[in-house]
Design a protein around this motif. Structure first.
Motif, short mmCIF file in Angstrom:
data_model
loop_
_atom_site.label_atom_id
_atom_site.label_comp_id
_atom_site.label_asym_id
_atom_site.label_seq_id
_atom_site.Cartn_x
_atom_site.Cartn_y
_atom_site.Cartn_z
N LEU A 1 19.98 9.98 70.96
CA LEU A 1 20.94 9.18 70.21
C LEU A 1 21.45 8.01 71.03
O LEU A 1 21.65 6.90 70.51
N ALA A 2 21.68 8.24 72.33
CA ALA A 2 22.16 7.16 73.19
C ALA A 2 21.15 6.02 73.23
O ALA A 2 21.52 4.83 73.15
N ASN A 3 19.86 6.36 73.34
CA ASN A 3 18.82 5.33 73.37
C ASN A 3 18.70 4.62 72.02
O ASN A 3 18.52 3.40 71.94
N VAL B 1 30.26 8.96 66.03
CA VAL B 1 29.04 9.54 66.61
C VAL B 1 29.39 10.68 67.55
O VAL B 1 28.79 11.76 67.52
N LEU B 2 30.39 10.45 68.40
CA LEU B 2 30.82 11.49 69.33
C LEU B 2 31.32 12.72 68.58
O LEU B 2 30.99 13.85 68.93
N ALA B 3 32.13 12.50 67.54
CA ALA B 3 32.65 13.62 66.77
C ALA B 3 31.53 14.36 66.05
O ALA B 3 31.53 15.60 65.98
N ALA B 4 30.55 13.61 65.52
CA ALA B 4 29.45 14.24 64.78
C ALA B 4 28.58 15.09 65.69
O ALA B 4 28.23 16.22 65.34
N ASN C 1 25.09 4.12 61.10
CA ASN C 1 26.17 3.18 60.79
C ASN C 1 27.56 3.70 61.16
O ASN C 1 28.56 3.09 60.78
N LEU C 2 27.62 4.81 61.90
CA LEU C 2 28.92 5.36 62.29
C LEU C 2 29.48 4.60 63.49
O LEU C 2 28.72 4.14 64.35
N LEU D 1 18.21 15.69 61.34
CA LEU D 1 18.89 15.31 60.11
C LEU D 1 20.22 14.64 60.41
O LEU D 1 20.61 13.64 59.78
N LEU D 2 20.90 15.18 61.43
CA LEU D 2 22.18 14.61 61.84
C LEU D 2 21.98 13.19 62.38
O LEU D 2 22.73 12.27 62.05
#
Length: 614
Positions: A543-545, A512-515, A506-507, A499-500
């Motif tokens: 997420l990185a990919n 993204v790092l903070a989330a 679009n962040l 979900l995250l």
């Protein structure tokens, strides 16, 4: 289908599966989230005891998984999951470390270190706290977090008893400094090693021990003022309700031929004494061998005065005999308060004429009958009804003495340290910590071995082990382990992660790092560090990919999030170890931990973005 999705998300997550998991959460995942929220709400409200809420959580898990087992499992597997925490290595480790800490306390092994810190704290409590925080932070960079707390915990509690800052105002700040220090190197905690190992298995190049230390130390510099100056103000003073009013005792000190105070004048002697100890008027101008000096002060102040002067508050031959008899009987000596009853034979006698040889009288608290009572208040005056004697003896001998001579034993007796075993206790602790810190043994094995040695060598008496353990902590640990496992195997953690991920498209990179850091932080505060590492690291790679970012900063965001466990007592074992000593409630962790989590997430995500040019 759901089982396959869970396996793929954890082992090799992809965007399609993440979105599928976000759309169709398993029913057991919903139940895990609901139970975690209910447990959190119960703790936060504070209306029910922590033990009750923990047991209700375990009961709900056991009954729920028995009647509605996880797919592919039997009802008995659900019971095993619910009660797994009571036999988990983390709980065994915490109990063993409590025993090790108890061994250091009852042998007085940490008294020299406590005196050094006490000197700093007496100079200024704020400076003392700052020095302690810095020591804790840098020590935990190399030594595992838990042993560092085990070493500092009894020292801080002892300092609080001697007039320093209350333990309830220092333990959470010191624990926070330890957790930040442990985050700064890959060997600081076992969770760091777990994240690095998973990331290496997934294809990232190995991370060195001090690879990201500069980032954490910079964040620590930002957080330290809050931990040092603000946190203590947000915490309650739980010592006022627990600490009784100190009695003023009058004692007669005796000096041997090698006492450091020999030849000193009364002015020089006064400079050697603690500030709350007074010298009775009169007496010789200087201290000579076999001299006697009348002093007055609290129980602990007189103990410190005796150590500084090299004197004894009772005849040395009597103290030696009592220690020998206690060792032969296998009992501990204790300082016990006894009040003189109306029918006591001691009324009208002095300590010198009473013929007391079963106990050693260390001091006398005189009860004034009138506001302007001018009767002699010294230890050598006549004893009267209501006077309180501070005696040194075994419990058995003290009870016999009370029955025979008409005294009443008061509550609050304190066992004397078994100082002859202090060196042995330090060696056992040093070996246990050293083996765990160097990676020779897991902390669970070395701590358990050290606890067994504490029993075998007599540093801790087996029949007193209940004083070292906290039932509240034991049940809380068991419940948090079981709930954390349920969050993991039910798919709740992966569903939240998916979900995250679906909302991060679009962040900006720092967002993204903070989330991801915040997600792992929430997971580690309500499940476990291992769960957060096992779930968060693969999600970071996914997420990185998906977002076209380098994997290393996202993996470090996961590693940092696993260590931001300040907001709940169940987040890490050190949080639970300080809970009983500080008399903390769940809301104390929330009040102080949430601002620190927010501060660290913002600081660390910003520093990561700057470091990797994102």
């Amino acid at each position: 289908m759901r089982r396959r999705v869970w396996d793929v998300v954890v082992k090799r997550p992809g965007p399609a599966y993440i979105l599928l998991m976000a759309a169709f959460p398993p029913w057991h995942a919903i139940a895990a989230i609901a139970l975690a929220v209910a447990m959190f709400a119960g703790f936060a409200r504070g209306r029910a005891r922590i033990e009750i809420i923990s047991l209700l959580t375990i009961g709900a898990l056991a009954l729920g998984l028995y009647f509605y087992p996880l797919p592919g499992t039997a009802p008995q597997d659900g019971l095993a999951l619910a009660f797994e925490g009571f036999g988990h290595h983390a709980l065994i480790t915490i109990c063993a470390l409590m025993v090790l800490g108890r061994g250091l306390v009852v042998t007085g092994a940490l008294d020299p270190a406590a005196r050094v810190l006490n000197t700093v704290w007496r100079f200024n409590t704020r400076v003392g706290l700052l020095v302690t925080l810095v020591i804790a932070l840098f020590a935990s960079m190399i030594i595992n977090d838990t042993p560092v707390l085990v070493l500092l915990l009894p020292i801080l509690v002892q300092l609080a008893r001697k007039g320093g800052m209350p333990a309830s105002k220092t333990l959470i700040p010191v624990n926070s400094a330890i957790l930040i220090g442990g985050m700064s190197t890959t060997i600081g905690t076992s969770t760091n090693l777990l994240v690095v190992s998973i990331a290496t298995d997934l294809g990232m190049k190995p991370i060195g021990v001090f690879h990201y230390t500069g980032i954490v130390l910079a964040a620590a510099a930002v957080a330290l003022p809050y931990i040092w100056l603000v946190m203590p103000r947000l915490l309650p003073d739980n010592s006022s309700a627990l600490t009784p009013e100190l009695r003023l005792y009058h004692a007669t000190f005796r000096f041997g031929s090698d006492a450091p105070a020999l030849g000193k004048s009364m002015a020089q002697l006064a400079a050697m004494l603690p500030g709350d100890v007074a010298i009775a008027p009169g007496g010789d101008a200087s201290v000579l061998p076999d001299a006697r000096l009348n002093l007055s002060g609290s129980q602990e102040a007189l103990e410190e005065a005796a150590r500084r002067l090299g004197a004894t508050p009772a005849p040395d031959w009597l103290l030696t005999r009592l220690r020998r008899e206690a060792a032969m009987d296998g009992q501990d000596l204790a300082q016990i308060e006894m009040t003189i009853a109306p029918d006591s034979r001691l009324i009208g006698l002095t300590l010198q004429t009473a013929g007391l040889e079963a106990v050693a009288v260390l001091g006398v608290h005189r009860v004034r009958r009138l506001m302007h009572d001018t009767a002699d208040q010294s230890a050598e005056a006549l004893l009267r009804e209501g006077d309180v004697l501070l005696v040194l003896s075994t419990i058995t001998n003290a009870q016999a003495f009370a029955r025979r001579d008409g005294l009443l034993i008061l509550e609050g007796g304190r066992e004397m340290p078994r100082s002859n075993k202090a060196t042995l206790a330090l060696i056992i602790m040093a070996v246990a910590v050293g083996l765990a810190s160097t990676g020779v043994m897991p902390i669970a094995v070395s701590a358990l071995g050290g606890a067994v040695l504490m029993f075998i060598t007599g540093c801790v008496k087996f029949d007193r082990v209940g004083r070292a353990l906290s039932a509240k902590v034991i049940v809380l640990v068991a419940a948090s382990i079981a709930l954390g496992k349920f969050v993991l195997v039910s798919g709740a953690a992966a569903w939240i992660g998916g979900l995250l991920a679906s909302g991060m498209q679009n962040l900006p990179a720092a967002g993204v790092l903070a989330a991801i850091m915040l997600f792992v932080t929430v997971l580690t505060n309500f499940a476990s560090n291992a769960t957060a590492a096992a779930v968060g690291t693969p999600i970071a790679f996914s997420l990185a990919n998906t977002l076209g970012l380098p994997a290393e900063p996202l993996v470090l965001a996961v590693l940092f999030g696993c260590n931001l466990c300040y907001a709940t007592p169940v987040a890490y074992q050190t949080n639970m170890m300080i809970m009983s000593e500080g008399e903390y409630q769940f809301k104390d962790y929330l009040r102080t931990g949430l601002p620190l989590v927010a501060l660290m997430v913002v600081t660390l995500s910003t520093l990561l973005a700057l470091r990797y040019g994102l």
